[in-house]
Design an enzyme around this catalytic site. Structure first.
Site, mmCIF file in Angstrom:
data_model
loop_
_atom_site.group_PDB
_atom_site.id
_atom_site.type_symbol
_atom_site.label_atom_id
_atom_site.label_comp_id
_atom_site.label_asym_id
_atom_site.label_seq_id
_atom_site.Cartn_x
_atom_site.Cartn_y
_atom_site.Cartn_z
ATOM 1 N N ARG A 60 -12.550 -2.145 -13.722
ATOM 2 C CA ARG A 60 -12.216 -3.503 -13.306
ATOM 3 C C ARG A 60 -13.265 -3.970 -12.313
ATOM 4 O O ARG A 60 -13.533 -3.284 -11.324
ATOM 5 C CB ARG A 60 -10.839 -3.542 -12.647
ATOM 6 C CG ARG A 60 -10.448 -4.952 -12.222
ATOM 7 C CD ARG A 60 -9.052 -5.023 -11.692
ATOM 8 N NE ARG A 60 -8.938 -4.332 -10.408
ATOM 9 C CZ ARG A 60 -7.776 -4.131 -9.790
ATOM 10 N NH1 ARG A 60 -6.662 -4.536 -10.325
ATOM 11 N NH2 ARG A 60 -7.761 -3.511 -8.633
ATOM 12 N N ARG A 111 -10.381 1.043 -10.271
ATOM 13 C CA ARG A 111 -10.496 0.018 -9.224
ATOM 14 C C ARG A 111 -11.792 0.255 -8.465
ATOM 15 O O ARG A 111 -11.996 1.342 -7.937
ATOM 16 C CB ARG A 111 -9.350 0.155 -8.221
ATOM 17 C CG ARG A 111 -7.974 -0.033 -8.780
ATOM 18 C CD ARG A 111 -6.946 0.018 -7.635
ATOM 19 N NE ARG A 111 -5.620 -0.270 -8.123
ATOM 20 C CZ ARG A 111 -4.734 0.680 -8.411
ATOM 21 N NH1 ARG A 111 -5.018 1.938 -8.236
ATOM 22 N NH2 ARG A 111 -3.546 0.339 -8.875
ATOM 23 N N GLU A 117 -2.613 -11.555 -15.052
ATOM 24 C CA GLU A 117 -1.851 -11.519 -13.801
ATOM 25 C C GLU A 117 -1.335 -12.902 -13.443
ATOM 26 O O GLU A 117 -0.452 -13.047 -12.615
ATOM 27 C CB GLU A 117 -2.753 -11.057 -12.650
ATOM 28 C CG GLU A 117 -3.325 -9.680 -12.830
ATOM 29 C CD GLU A 117 -4.565 -9.477 -11.992
ATOM 30 O OE1 GLU A 117 -4.488 -8.706 -11.036
ATOM 31 O OE2 GLU A 117 -5.603 -10.100 -12.287
ATOM 32 N N ASN A 135 2.079 -6.091 -10.752
ATOM 33 C CA ASN A 135 2.295 -6.474 -9.350
ATOM 34 C C ASN A 135 1.959 -7.939 -9.110
ATOM 35 O O ASN A 135 2.764 -8.703 -8.588
ATOM 36 C CB ASN A 135 1.394 -5.650 -8.415
ATOM 37 C CG ASN A 135 1.745 -4.189 -8.427
ATOM 38 O OD1 ASN A 135 2.821 -3.821 -8.872
ATOM 39 N ND2 ASN A 135 0.838 -3.361 -7.952
ATOM 40 N N ASP A 136 0.726 -8.305 -9.488
ATOM 41 C CA ASP A 136 0.316 -9.684 -9.256
ATOM 42 C C ASP A 136 1.023 -10.644 -10.200
ATOM 43 O O ASP A 136 1.383 -11.754 -9.808
ATOM 44 C CB ASP A 136 -1.204 -9.830 -9.359
ATOM 45 C CG ASP A 136 -1.888 -9.590 -8.017
ATOM 46 O OD1 ASP A 136 -1.275 -9.961 -6.991
ATOM 47 O OD2 ASP A 136 -2.989 -9.034 -7.986
ATOM 48 N N HIS A 144 0.814 -1.221 0.000
ATOM 49 C CA HIS A 144 0.000 0.000 0.000
ATOM 50 C C HIS A 144 0.841 1.261 0.000
ATOM 51 O O HIS A 144 0.615 2.190 -0.763
ATOM 52 C CB HIS A 144 -0.889 0.030 1.233
ATOM 53 C CG HIS A 144 -2.238 -0.523 0.960
ATOM 54 N ND1 HIS A 144 -3.061 0.041 0.022
ATOM 55 C CD2 HIS A 144 -2.899 -1.564 1.481
ATOM 56 C CE1 HIS A 144 -4.162 -0.653 -0.014
ATOM 57 N NE2 HIS A 144 -4.092 -1.641 0.851
ATOM 58 N N CYS A 159 -1.285 -1.865 -16.581
ATOM 59 C CA CYS A 159 -1.845 -0.945 -15.600
ATOM 60 C C CYS A 159 -1.180 -1.121 -14.240
ATOM 61 O O CYS A 159 -1.623 -0.565 -13.257
ATOM 62 C CB CYS A 159 -3.359 -1.115 -15.480
ATOM 63 S SG CYS A 159 -3.860 -2.730 -14.927
ATOM 64 N N ARG A 211 3.917 -10.706 -2.460
ATOM 65 C CA ARG A 211 4.246 -9.305 -2.712
ATOM 66 C C ARG A 211 4.294 -8.462 -1.450
ATOM 67 O O ARG A 211 4.794 -7.352 -1.447
ATOM 68 C CB ARG A 211 3.264 -8.694 -3.720
ATOM 69 C CG ARG A 211 1.815 -8.814 -3.327
ATOM 70 C CD ARG A 211 0.908 -8.424 -4.468
ATOM 71 N NE ARG A 211 0.516 -7.015 -4.346
ATOM 72 C CZ ARG A 211 -0.454 -6.458 -5.063
ATOM 73 N NH1 ARG A 211 -1.090 -7.161 -5.979
ATOM 74 N NH2 ARG A 211 -0.768 -5.210 -4.903
#
Lengths: 552, 89
Positions: A319, A283, A408, A431-432, A182, A479, A442
């Site tokens: 999404r 999101r 992902e 990220n994923d 975060h 993204c 992560r």
């Protein structure tokens, strides 16, 4: 010298201020007055909190000023005071009286859900501040400082950042976390140099001056001001000016699609449509988190509509709900899992709660129909062609024209061509994808290096998906937050992605970088880079090559 | 006792900024004014942002305000405030 992982580039020098940890003041066993004296102490403490907030509000504007004004009202709230005083009359100790009154309102807010549940953190913050004043201690949360400082913390929660001011926070250093935690996402959205997963950060105490390098992840202690200034001016060779508005084109005037990521209510309110070609990632989880009941179709429609209205004639990619085992939502009624990251999350929720996603698609379609925005949807956590086909059928059933999926999961990379055969576009969540490609959590500080996006395995995966897009003549977007780094974005474009979506703080720099290169030049840099197996070597190579193009 | 029924004009309902402005204004009048969401007879203190929030009032809901000690002008002023879009300022 301390080391961590740099997640937002830039150099900053300043004194460290630690975030005050949250503690239960009742455990301190401080002797406090009772009866009338307790009431007087409460009023005095409230007065001090209001003074502090009013000073803060003088230095802020717009949205943050409105937030602080609401907090002042909560602090002086007569109903809160009445509850506290009633408890004091029943000889309940002052700190318990404050905690109980706060709890009573929290219960009511959580029951109302949605926007109201967000007020819980405001109320907690205020009652914590009042309690801190009662015992004469620094309140938990961000340090109150009128001089710029380097924020040090074990970790940052989303709530901590509502009052985080980019003008006073020079850099952020975090003991825990990884490149996609975060704190990192927030730091990128604010554009503040940030290093996470810093070992031995607790050795650096309040007031110590440090030089933070968000590119290399180093934190130097004992640097004097002259040396720091020199290092910072040298470091500026890698800095790129910003072009905040307008279309994005290469040096040969061909256009490139640059989009923004939007998530929180604050981002919906603050995003400026002229800064980009549209929204590449909306999101929607923030509407669902912190509430015990599902938002109604009407409530969702209003929430989505607020963003759509701002983007008339432009693309908005919504999404669908990306929660589940990793971010539990009580109304989904899912069982607790041993491996939440590998569990029922994202589109997998449809296996047991298809109705929730159907209602979300219905609300998106309704909000889109009223708005004039070009609304698309995409599903997160897709692994197979059949999941993709199922989602496309659901979305088209609600009349949504453009339907895509997130890439992902490594399985989706390997079948990218087939996925694009049944849907309109794909968007890579770096990220994923890194987490699943390297099989490394992560959120784990020890594994932060494995989640480094400059790893050639990740780049080869992105290349495979881009190639599939070219073969199928369909869009491939990225993204993930990694694209916020202009040098990494340059590499992505060179690998062949057709659009990039980043936090709005980063679009200006990306637009400026793209304006000074051609697609062919970036392709050349990328073609050399996928043979470099050492991430540091790769990063240095790309930074050097792109800097050379930029300095022409 | 003065009583008045009004429709909420703020797009976000009586939440965030509108709730702040309402509580501030009632405090400014220095009289006791209570507010209830129609269909729910529980009147709460309109000078308390927390109590206003607990009503969960949305845009277009009707609410009733009442007071023992306010003048007709004072109640009218607060009614006008509730009817306007307080978020638009």
């Amino acid at each position: 010298m301390l080391h961590g992982v740099g997640v937002q580039s830039g150099l900053s020098f300043g004194a460290v201020r630690w975030m005050t940890p949250s503690i239960d003041f009742r455990e301190l066993n401080i002797e406090l007055p009772i009866h009338q004296e307790a009431k007087d102490l409460y009023d005095r403490s409230v007065g001090l909190v209001i003074d502090f907030l009013e000073k803060l509000s003088q230095n802020s504007a717009g949205n943050s000023k409105a937030i602080i004004e609401a907090q002042v009202q909560i602090a002086k709230d007569p109903a809160l005071r009445k509850k506290v005083f009633a408890s004091i009359d029943r000889e309940i100790p002052l700190l318990d009286a404050i905690a109980n009154a706060s709890e009573d309102f929290k219960v009511l807010f959580v029951r109302l859900g949605g926007l109201y549940a967000e007020r819980v953190s405001d109320l907690e913050d205020i009652t914590n501040r009042i309690s801190a004043m009662v015992v004469g201690l620094e309140p938990p949360g961000l340090p109150s400082s009128d001089r710029p400082y380097i924020l040090a913390a074990d970790d940052l929660a989303p709530a901590d950042t509502a009052t985080l001011d980019p003008k006073t926070v020079l850099a952020i250093v975090i003991a825990k976390g990884g490149p996609t935690c975060h704190a990192a996402i927030i730091a990128r959205s604010l554009g503040i140099p940030t290093v996470v997963a810093v070992a031995n950060l607790d050795k650096v105490t309040n007031g110590v001056a440090v030089l933070v390098d968000g590119d290399t992840g180093s934190i130097r202690v004992g640097v004097d001001e002259v040396e720091a200034a020199e290092t910072i001016s040298k470091g500026e060779r890698f800095s790129i000016e910003s072009i905040p508005f307008g279309p994005t084109h290469f040096s040969d005037q061909r256009l490139f699609q640059l989009l923004v990521n939007v998530g929180t209510k604050r981002e919906i309110e603050e995003v400026i449509s002229q800064s980009c070609d549209g929204v590449g990632l909306f999101r929607t989880e923030f509407l669902y988190l912190n509430r015990s009941n599902e938002p109604t179709v009407d409530e969702q429609k209003i929430y989505y509509g607020e963003l759509f209205e701002k983007f008339e004639g432009k693309t908005v990619v919504v999404r669908t709900i990306d929660a589940g085992a990793d971010k539990p939502l009580p109304f989904l009624g899912l069982a607790k899992e041993v491996n939440p990251a590998l569990g029922v999350r994202g589109f997998r929720v449809a296996t047991s709660r298809r109705d929730v996603i159907e209602r979300q698609l219905e609300a998106i379609a309704l909000a889109g129909a009223d708005s004039g925005a070009k609304v698309s949807v995409m599903a997160p956590m897709i692994s197979t062609v059949s999941e993709t086909a199922q989602f496309v059928e659901m979305a088209k059933g609600h009349g949504i024209a453009r339907v895509g999926v997130m890439v992902e999961v490594p399985a989706a990379v390997l079948c990218a061509e087939e996925l694009l055969g049944v849907c309109d576009f794909v968007s890579i969540g770096t990220n994923d994808l890194a987490q699943y490609l390297f099989a490394s959590d992560r959120e784990s500080p020890q594994l932060a290096r494995l989640n480094d996006p400059w790893n050639v395995a990740l780049l080869r995966a992105i290349k495979m998906v881009s190639d599939a897009g070219l073969t199928m003549n369909k869009g491939v977007s990225v993204c993930g937050e990694a694209a916020a780094d202009p040098f990494f974005a340059a590499l992505l474009i060179g690998l062949g992605v057709s659009s990039i979506s980043v936090g709005s703080a980063s679009v200006g720099k990306l637009r400026s970088m793209i304006a000074r290169c051609s697609r062919e030049e970036l392709q050349r840099v990328a073609s050399f880079s996928t043979s470099l197996v050492n991430p540091v070597e790769l990063k240095v190579f790309v930074q050097g090559e792109i800097s050379r193009l930029l300095s022409r | 006792m003065l009583v008045k029924s009004v429709t909420v004009g703020s797009r976000v309902g009586l939440h965030a900024r509108p709730a702040t402005v309402l509580a501030e204004s009632v405090q400014g009048e220095g009289v006791e004014i209570e507010i209830a969401k129609d269909g729910n007879d529980e009147f709460v203190d309109a000078s308390s942002i927390l109590m206003i929030l607990t009503l969960g009032v949305s845009h277009g809901d009707s609410v009733t305000i009442r007071s023992e000690d306010a003048t007709a002008e004072q109640l009218e002023k607060i009614a006008k405030l509730i009817e306007s879009d307080l978020d638009a300022e």
